[in-house]
Enzyme design. Structure first.
Site, PDB file in Angstrom:
ATOM      1  N   LYS A  22       0.839  -1.231   0.090  1.00  0.00           N
ATOM      2  CA  LYS A  22      -0.029  -0.117   0.055  1.00  0.00           C
ATOM      3  C   LYS A  22       0.779   1.246  -0.012  1.00  0.00           C
ATOM      4  CE  LYS A  22      -3.105   2.620   3.257  1.00  0.00           C
ATOM      5  NZ  LYS A  22      -2.272   3.416   3.776  1.00  0.00           N
ATOM      6  N   ASN A  23       1.717   1.408   0.907  1.00  0.00           N
ATOM      7  CA  ASN A  23       2.665   2.641   1.210  1.00  0.00           C
ATOM      8  C   ASN A  23       3.329   2.727  -0.192  1.00  0.00           C
ATOM      9  OD1 ASN A  23       1.612   3.026   3.697  1.00  0.00           O
ATOM     10  ND2 ASN A  23       3.164   2.114   4.646  1.00  0.00           N
ATOM     11  N   ASP A 121      -5.716   7.967   8.995  1.00  0.00           N
ATOM     12  CA  ASP A 121      -5.977   7.394  10.215  1.00  0.00           C
ATOM     13  C   ASP A 121      -5.874   8.413  11.497  1.00  0.00           C
ATOM     14  OD1 ASP A 121      -6.429   4.839   9.452  1.00  0.00           O
ATOM     15  OD2 ASP A 121      -3.765   4.611   9.526  1.00  0.00           O
TER      16      ASP A 121
END
EC number: 2.5.1.7
Length: 436
Positions: A22-23, A121
């Protein structure tokens, strides 16, 4: 807001293949803005955050084509900079943390980059100073409208310079690299982040014609070029998901094979799990985790309690500390979990305490876990996922607890894990998705 209903307490068995990282994907996708030529990217994870960014690029005028399940082509030939001033961009950009990394490429290629204050987040302060200080050192003018929560950087021409980053920010380093590759002259970045994601971004940019040396170190030198071309790039397997699967196997007493993990890129993740007593075996590029009835936490040489703490690469990634904490609840022995980077990331421990875990939250950054040695299983309960990583840690806890648990707000988990319920159900889990 969707929900998972989990019937836990059963061992799993089978093979799991990790998704693309993802990153890394968030950085690589933004880098497609640096050229008007076609860029092909493979192993893109099908997760909410990545899909939102692809949609945002499409809205900006990038031609996006899905070639296969996880492969896309991008051609940023006709970028619509006016879209940056639209209410739609404000709404979409502010909902995604990764949107911050479109600024570097836009600034480098078009002389301007705008972004609303990005979301993500709720794990504590995530300041953006490193990004904008870096842009300013390259010659950009920075403006922040506090009333609109909107960031703007503009420059007629970026010029290379020396800079010492105030923190080894991964996204900050990525953004500055992408700005510097088209700047005039040489840029030196000291205290640069050197995570595999950054290394992959540098390799991709080099394949596009960028001149970067020092890849893999915290000292990067970038000689600016006038133009970048197209390329083909494959994203690494997600080290956070690999670590999550290792923790899952231990907590549920399961025998699991994790396929094609790019082991050399995992850093100290496997060794950190081994210090918790988890056995594993490298088979080619697969990790085999045998079924274990018990696992015992190591101590330091002098017998003092083990500390598991995050640190800049090649230290342990902070994204896995939630999983380490959950795994420690069923180990034999005690461990101090020290989350240095984010001051709200350990607050999910109250949910584990409700399940019967023995955890002392010392302060916002530290928690002491007294392992139950698999003698007292966690109790099923109803929970809410507060963020991506805590969400998957709670899912692991629920799969280990005999009985029915419920996790609300699983969109947070979907932001970082591709079809996690279907993939775990395929090896024996019992997870039901309820779409509200």
């Amino acid at each position: 807001m969707s929900t998972f209903e989990i019937i836990g307490g059963q061992p799993l068995k089978g093979e799991l293949t990790p998704q693309g990282a993802k990153n890394e994907a968030l950085q690589i996708l933004c880098a497609t803005l640096l050229t008007d030529e076609k860029v092909t990217i493979h192993n893109i994870p099908n997760i909410l955050d990545v899909n939102k960014l692809i949609e945002l690029l499409s809205d900006l005028g990038v031609q996006v084509s899905q070639e296969s399940k996880n492969s896309y082509t991008f051609k940023a030939e006709n970028v619509d900079l006016e879209y940056l001033n639209s209410p739609e961009f404000v709404k979409k950009g502010s909902s995604l943390r990764g949107s911050i990394m479109i600024i570097g490429p836009l600034l480098a290629r078009f002389g301007k980059g705008y972004i609303p204050r990005p979301g993500g987040d709720k794990i504590g302060r995530r300041r953006l100073d490193t990004h904008f200080i870096g842009f300013q050192k390259l010659g950009a003018v920075f403006n922040f409208n506090q009333g609109e929560n909107f960031y703007r950087v503009e420059a007629k021409k970026l010029k290379g310079t020396y800079m010492l980053l105030d923190e080894a920010s991964v996204t900050g380093t990525a953004n500055i690299i992408m700005a510097a590759v088209l700047a005039e002259g040489t840029t030196t970045i000291y205290n640069a982040a050197c995570e595999p994601y950054i290394q992959q971004l540098c390799r991709m940019l080099i394949s596009m014609g960028a001149k970067i040396t020092g890849v893999g170190s915290n000292l990067l030198e970038i000689e600016g070029v006038q133009k970048l071309g197209g390329c083909e790039h494959k994203i690494l397997p997600d080290m956070i998901e690999i670590g999550s699967f290792i923790g899952l196997a231990a907590m549920t007493k399961s025998e699991i094979i994790i396929k094609d993990v790019a082991y050399k890129e995992l850093g100290m993740i496997p060794d950190a799990f081994k210090r918790l007593g988890i056995k594993m075996e490298l088979r080619g590029d697969d990790i085999f985790i045998p079924k274990q009835e018990n696992y015992e936490i190591d101590t330091f040489i002098d017998g003092s309690i083990l500390t598991v703490a995050d640190a800049p690469w090649p230290g342990l990634t902070p994204d896995l500390l939630s999983v380490f904490l959950v795994v420690a609840t069923q180990a034999k022995g005690s461990v101090l979990i020290h989350q240095k980077m984010f001051e709200s990331r350990l607050f999910f421990t109250d949910k584990l305490i409700d399940m019967g875990a023995q955890i002392i939250l010392c302060d916002p950054h530290r928690a002491t876990v007294i392992g139950l040695n698999q003698e007292n299983q966690l109790r099923p309960t109803t929970m809410v996922s507060p963020d991506i990583r805590a969400g998957v840690a709670l899912l692991i806890a629920a799969l280990s607890a005999e009985g029915k648990s419920t996790i609300h707000n699983i969109d947070q988990i979907d932001r970082g894990y591709e079809n996690i319920d279907l993939r775990l159900n395929a090896i024996g889990a019992n997870i039901k998705r309820i779409v509200n």
